[in-house]
Motif scaffolding. Structure first.
Motif, PDB file in Angstrom:
ATOM      1  N   MET A 305       0.819  -1.216   0.000  1.00  0.00           N
ATOM      2  CA  MET A 305       0.000   0.000   0.000  1.00  0.00           C
ATOM      3  C   MET A 305       0.848   1.259   0.000  1.00  0.00           C
ATOM      4  SD  MET A 305      -3.136   0.922  -0.121  1.00  0.00           S
ATOM      5  CE  MET A 305      -3.867  -0.659   0.286  1.00  0.00           C
ATOM      6  N   TRP A 306       2.067   1.192   0.502  1.00  0.00           N
ATOM      7  CA  TRP A 306       2.872   2.399   0.684  1.00  0.00           C
ATOM      8  C   TRP A 306       3.823   2.658  -0.480  1.00  0.00           C
ATOM      9  CZ3 TRP A 306      -0.215   3.774   4.094  1.00  0.00           C
ATOM     10  CH2 TRP A 306      -0.618   2.941   5.130  1.00  0.00           C
ATOM     11  N   SER A 307       3.878   1.752  -1.449  1.00  0.00           N
ATOM     12  CA  SER A 307       4.788   1.945  -2.591  1.00  0.00           C
ATOM     13  C   SER A 307       4.059   2.643  -3.727  1.00  0.00           C
ATOM     14  CB  SER A 307       5.346   0.600  -3.054  1.00  0.00           C
ATOM     15  OG  SER A 307       4.282  -0.276  -3.419  1.00  0.00           O
ATOM     16  N   THR A 308       3.409   3.761  -3.412  1.00  0.00           N
ATOM     17  CA  THR A 308       2.621   4.501  -4.404  1.00  0.00           C
ATOM     18  C   THR A 308       3.328   5.760  -4.868  1.00  0.00           C
ATOM     19  OG1 THR A 308       0.594   3.691  -3.357  1.00  0.00           O
ATOM     20  CG2 THR A 308       0.382   5.551  -4.862  1.00  0.00           C
ATOM     21  N   ASP A 309       3.944   6.468  -3.936  1.00  0.00           N
ATOM     22  CA  ASP A 309       4.578   7.752  -4.235  1.00  0.00           C
ATOM     23  C   ASP A 309       6.092   7.557  -4.314  1.00  0.00           C
ATOM     24  OD1 ASP A 309       5.567  10.416  -4.218  1.00  0.00           O
ATOM     25  OD2 ASP A 309       3.715  11.081  -3.256  1.00  0.00           O
ATOM     26  N   PRO A 310       6.726   7.970  -5.414  1.00  0.00           N
ATOM     27  CA  PRO A 310       8.181   7.801  -5.534  1.00  0.00           C
ATOM     28  C   PRO A 310       8.999   8.812  -4.751  1.00  0.00           C
ATOM     29  CG  PRO A 310       7.291   8.805  -7.516  1.00  0.00           C
ATOM     30  CD  PRO A 310       6.116   8.457  -6.659  1.00  0.00           C
ATOM     31  N   PHE A 311       8.354   9.796  -4.100  1.00  0.00           N
ATOM     32  CA  PHE A 311       9.104  10.829  -3.392  1.00  0.00           C
ATOM     33  C   PHE A 311       8.686  11.013  -1.932  1.00  0.00           C
ATOM     34  CE2 PHE A 311       9.881  12.060  -7.789  1.00  0.00           C
ATOM     35  CZ  PHE A 311      11.237  12.344  -7.756  1.00  0.00           C
ATOM     36  N   VAL A 312       7.464  10.665  -1.577  1.00  0.00           N
ATOM     37  CA  VAL A 312       6.967  10.883  -0.222  1.00  0.00           C
ATOM     38  C   VAL A 312       6.562   9.541   0.380  1.00  0.00           C
ATOM     39  CG1 VAL A 312       5.273  12.070   1.222  1.00  0.00           C
ATOM     40  CG2 VAL A 312       6.128  13.168  -0.852  1.00  0.00           C
ATOM     41  N   SER A 313       6.945   9.299   1.629  1.00  0.00           N
ATOM     42  CA  SER A 313       6.524   8.106   2.362  1.00  0.00           C
ATOM     43  C   SER A 313       5.326   8.455   3.234  1.00  0.00           C
ATOM     44  CB  SER A 313       7.680   7.570   3.228  1.00  0.00           C
ATOM     45  OG  SER A 313       7.246   6.472   4.000  1.00  0.00           O
ATOM     46  N   TRP A 314       4.177   7.840   2.934  1.00  0.00           N
ATOM     47  CA  TRP A 314       2.941   8.112   3.664  1.00  0.00           C
ATOM     48  C   TRP A 314       2.652   7.058   4.718  1.00  0.00           C
ATOM     49  CZ3 TRP A 314       1.330  12.791   2.225  1.00  0.00           C
ATOM     50  CH2 TRP A 314       1.610  13.228   0.913  1.00  0.00           C
ATOM     51  N   LYS A 315       3.518   6.091   4.859  1.00  0.00           N
ATOM     52  CA  LYS A 315       3.243   4.939   5.725  1.00  0.00           C
ATOM     53  C   LYS A 315       2.966   5.340   7.156  1.00  0.00           C
ATOM     54  CE  LYS A 315       5.342   0.586   7.241  1.00  0.00           C
ATOM     55  NZ  LYS A 315       6.495  -0.331   7.061  1.00  0.00           N
ATOM     56  N   PHE A 316       3.780   6.245   7.708  1.00  0.00           N
ATOM     57  CA  PHE A 316       3.691   6.565   9.126  1.00  0.00           C
ATOM     58  C   PHE A 316       2.615   7.611   9.427  1.00  0.00           C
ATOM     59  CE2 PHE A 316       7.999   5.141   8.204  1.00  0.00           C
ATOM     60  CZ  PHE A 316       8.012   3.995   8.991  1.00  0.00           C
TER      61      PHE A 316
END
Length: 339
Positions: A305-316
């Motif tokens: 689910m978190w490998s969507t944005d190549p520049f921002v990590s939204w996981k946390f």
């Protein structure tokens, strides 16, 4: 240099008239070279292990089209006057090709943003993987259709075609460079929405900023923001909005500041410069944040689910951060956001 409104372009464009065509050709070459370098540099430094998306394919196609334009005008600039396949090319075509590309880029902002937003809204919480080959073919088809539709619209709309004919017939020593109203309005909307979100979450943002700590994660220094989570649905959405803002601005704050300065000064940027790969990835992160916020209750906490944005990590933004190399959270249930 004078900025003049384009009266026969249905209010979609503005152009800047500049004299001295030889210098214009040199400037166009330098600008396109810098833009192509920036496009491919951005594609090179982005994370590679991300899910396929419409915006990703469109960014690649934009970089390839910019490279094709650069090679074409470089070839014409070098040979100056030659015939190819029965068509005579002169330095006049450098300006003409740039005008056509500018007009095409200028009308594609809304369609690209709309399709990318719908793509993320429908797939951001997708649990069953769509067949990768079919998904890739669908994205490629959509990108090709958008480019063909844009070029067809520009070359077939009488008002635009007549404007190009008049300018190139009666102003051989001028090269009007068009700026898109779509890009300007998109920038205004983004700055307005970000400003409203910051104003609405100002207390939570201040609380998170005051709790910032510097830690080491994966051998790199990171900023950690702790915040006590709340199980209430409404409170969760407001807290999530704060975390999304922190993550987004932690990566793209210079772009937001640049957009504010451009809007404040009222600068007119030619359309062939406005649409570039870094700008599209900036829009991409904004659209992903909106999709996460709108469908926050449907998001499942999986690694894919978190490998969507190549520049921002939204996981946390959605789950607590646990790592043995960092200090534990101050309180149970503390959520830590990493930018």
């Amino acid at each position: 240099m004078a900025v003049i409104l384009c009266e026969n372009c249905s209010g979609q464009y503005r152009y800047t008239q500049v004299n001295q065509p030889l210098e214009i050709n040199c400037v166009l070459l330098l600008i396109m070279f810098g833009k192509v370098f920036l496009d491919f540099f951005t594609l090179q430094v982005k994370q590679k292990n991300v899910k396929v998306s419409f915006m990703g394919y469109f960014c690649v196609s934009l970089a390839l089209l910019d490279f094709t334009l650069l090679m074409s005008i470089s070839f014409i600039f070098h040979f100056e006057d030659f015939a190819l396949w029965g068509v005579r090319f002169t330095k006049y075509h450098i300006c003409l090709f740039t005008q056509i590309i500018s007009l095409t880029y200028g009308i594609l902002h809304y369609p690209v943003y709309l399709l990318a937003g719908l793509d993320y809204y429908m797939t951001i919480a997708q649990t069953s993987q769509f067949p990768k080959r079919g998904q890739r073919l669908l994205y490629v088809f959509a990108v090709v259709v958008i480019w063909i539709s844009g070029l067809f619209f520009i070359l077939k709309v009488p008002a635009v075609y007549e404007e190009l004919e008049i300018q190139n017939r009666f102003s051989p020593y001028q090269c009007p460079l068009y700026a898109s109203v779509q890009s300007y309005s998109a920038s205004c909307a983004m700055v307005l929405l970000i400003g409203m979100a910051l104003l609405a979450c100002r207390k939570d943002v201040l609380t998170m900023l005051l709790s910032v700590r510097v830690a080491s994660f994966a051998s790199q220094p990171v900023l950690m923001f702790s915040y006590v989570s709340n199980n209430n649905g409404t409170c969760f959405k407001w807290q999530l909005l704060t975390r999304l803002l922190i993550c987004f601005l932690g990566t793209w704050a210079p772009f937001v500041l640049l957009q504010f300065i451009v809007l404040f000064l009222g600068a007119q940027i030619p359309a062939y410069m406005e649409m570039n790969v870094p700008w599209l990835y900036f829009i991409n992160s904004f659209l992903i944040a909106v999709a996460y916020w709108c469908r926050c209750h449907d998001v499942e906490l999986t690694d894919e689910m978190w490998s969507t944005d190549p520049f921002v990590s939204w996981k946390f933004c959605f789950m607590p951060f646990n790592n043995e190399n960092t200090e534990p959270a101050d309180k149970p249930g503390t959520v830590i956001v990493i930018c």
